[in-house]
Scaffold this active site. Structure first.
Site, PDB file in Angstrom:
ATOM      1  N   CYS A  78       0.879  -1.392  -0.049  1.00  0.00           N
ATOM      2  CA  CYS A  78      -0.148   0.170   0.138  1.00  0.00           C
ATOM      3  C   CYS A  78       0.846   1.405  -0.174  1.00  0.00           C
ATOM      4  CB  CYS A  78      -1.058  -0.032   1.153  1.00  0.00           C
ATOM      5  SG  CYS A  78      -2.411  -1.254   1.172  1.00  0.00           S
ATOM      6  N   PHE A 281     -11.326  -9.557 -25.332  1.00  0.00           N
ATOM      7  CA  PHE A 281     -10.486  -9.783 -24.290  1.00  0.00           C
ATOM      8  C   PHE A 281     -11.301 -10.358 -23.429  1.00  0.00           C
ATOM      9  CE2 PHE A 281      -8.839  -6.379 -26.488  1.00  0.00           C
ATOM     10  CZ  PHE A 281      -7.475  -6.553 -26.909  1.00  0.00           C
ATOM     11  N   GLU A 301     -11.094 -14.273 -26.987  1.00  0.00           N
ATOM     12  CA  GLU A 301      -9.909 -14.195 -26.054  1.00  0.00           C
ATOM     13  C   GLU A 301      -8.744 -15.150 -26.495  1.00  0.00           C
ATOM     14  OE1 GLU A 301      -7.675 -14.002 -22.982  1.00  0.00           O
ATOM     15  OE2 GLU A 301      -9.268 -12.841 -22.996  1.00  0.00           O
ATOM     16  N   CYS A 375      -7.632  -1.065 -16.811  1.00  0.00           N
ATOM     17  CA  CYS A 375      -7.180  -1.112 -15.546  1.00  0.00           C
ATOM     18  C   CYS A 375      -5.864   0.199 -15.609  1.00  0.00           C
ATOM     19  CB  CYS A 375      -6.441  -2.348 -15.407  1.00  0.00           C
ATOM     20  SG  CYS A 375      -5.677  -2.916 -16.461  1.00  0.00           S
TER      21      CYS A 375
END
Length: 417
Positions: A78, A281, A301, A375
């Site tokens: 973190c 994907f 995929e 992402c």
């Protein structure tokens, strides 16, 4: 090395505080905007020696492993436990806003979908066998030193309650003192342990793993090493909104179920009444299987095992619309514009590199609705710029926190034409 007084101006994209100096920016981990700190400086990196002015946004970190003064060692998992929620949430959203702005894009960006402690069902540990026993934990930031953990506020109780079992299996498979990784996935009935980088796993290690897992009696569903299944007492399953799927050993899954469900809801809402959808994907079916409740789906995929898991789940679930699958490397061979014209809508969720070549074909296709899941805000912004240049309009971008107290953020963008 020199020591100097600095004032932190802002947070950088990696979560470090940044101080502006005549010699350029200096990056100071574990600091917040507005703080005045004395740092030991090496080039453009500073380590806090003392703090004379703390930010009102600073909070007490919940984990004893966090920060330079971590009571049980400084874990590198973190970076932002010291930031209050308001500052932290604004920072996460700003990562998406600034990435889009860098490409000249200023769409509506929704508030951050927040993450909560204890939600992580998938965690990647580093492990190493030592003379004192088995180390399982996280690497210290910028180091190969492993901080052994006995608790972790981001991880699910299902993982934390089985840390000793994970250590025992890791000790059984270890063949040397070299470090290796283990991805731990909490499934519906136990843990799926996928080891990577264990050198020369032989018959002795296979027997030791089998004996260890059987002695544990329950809690470990599968153990694999670099994709090879060593033991599978029970096939691991996860749920996609009630649809059960058995992911391949070591295969990709979203790290938290709440983030996955938030993404899926955004995708399904954006698709509306589309009757034929391409899911690119597609992985093991995170979106494709959910979409199949309301539309025909063609799932594409490159990973054969993931695609087989998707296909098996689709064939064994009643009440779904037709689901077709295609194994295809979309980086080398994207679906062409002529192929895409068969679909009312397209969803794509690529790895961090994004889907540049696929977006060029989408731009030429004229597909009415596109939903981009990402992402990486940087590659997302590049991909969206390709689509908007071809006349697509970004209806909404929603940032989603899945990796609590880190500088990683997900996003879902909805476009139409």
């Amino acid at each position: 090395m020199s020591t100097e007084i600095l004032t932190i101006a802002r947070l950088g994209s990696g979560g470090d505080g940044i101080a502006d100096t005549p010699g350029g920016p200096v990056y100071v981990p574990f600091t917040l905007p507005g703080e005045t700190v004395a740092v030991a400086r090496v080039k453009n990196h500073g380590t806090v020696v003392s703090m004379s002015s703390a930010s009102p946004e600073r909070v007490e970190p919940p984990c004893a492993h966090f920060g330079p003064d971590g009571r049980n060692g400084t874990c590198g998992g973190c970076t932002l436990q010291h930031a209050g929620d308001a500052l932290y949430h604004d920072f996460k959203r700003s990562l998406v806003v600034q990435a889009l702005k860098s490409k000249g894009l200023t769409p509506e960006v929704a508030p951050l979908v927040v993450a909560r402690p204890g939600e992580r069902r998938r965690v990647v540990f580093t492990a190493r066998k030592t003379e004192k026993g088995m180390l399982v934990g996280f690497n210290q930031a910028g180091s190969h030193h492993i901080v052994s953990i006995d608790h972790c506020p981001i991880s699910s109780e299902g993982i934390l309650s089985r840390l000793e079992a994970i250590r025992r299996v890791a000790a059984a498979i270890a063949t040397s003192a070299e470090p290796f990784r283990v991805t731990v996935l909490e499934t519906l009935a136990g843990l799926d342990l996928a080891f990577e980088g264990v050198k020369k796993v032989g018959d002795r290690e296979r027997r030791a793993v089998t004996e260890t897992v059987l002695a544990l009696r329950a809690g470990i569903n599968r153990v694999s090493s670099d994709g090879e299944i060593l033991i599978e007492p029970q096939k691991p399953e996860i749920e996609f909104s009630g649809l059960r799927v058995s992911p391949p050993a070591g295969g990709f899954t979203q790290a938290t179920k709440p983030a996955e469900e938030a993404m899926a809801e955004l995708v399904l809402t954006a698709l509306g009444k589309a009757k034929r959808v391409a899911d690119l994907f597609a992985g093991a079916g995170t979106f494709a299987l959910r979409i199949a409740r309301q539309a025909k789906v063609h799932a594409v995929e490159g990973d054969e095992k993931a695609l087989k898991a998707l296909d098996h789940a689709a064939r064994n679930t009643q009440g779904l619309k037709p689901v077709s699958v295609e194994r295809r490397d979309l980086f080398r061979r994207p679906l062409m514009a002529s192929e895409l014209k068969a679909y009312d809508a397209v969803v794509f969720d690529p790895p961090r590199a994004g889907a540049e070549d696929q977006c060029k074909e989408l731009a030429r296709s004229g597909v009415k609705t596109i939903v981009a899941v990402s992402c990486n805000p940087i590659s997302l912004a590049r991909d969206l710029a390709i689509l908007t240049a071809a006349g697509y309009r970004i209806r909404l971008v929603t940032p989603i926190d899945q990796f609590l107290w880190s500088a990683h953020v997900e996003a879902v963008a909805v476009l139409d034409k």
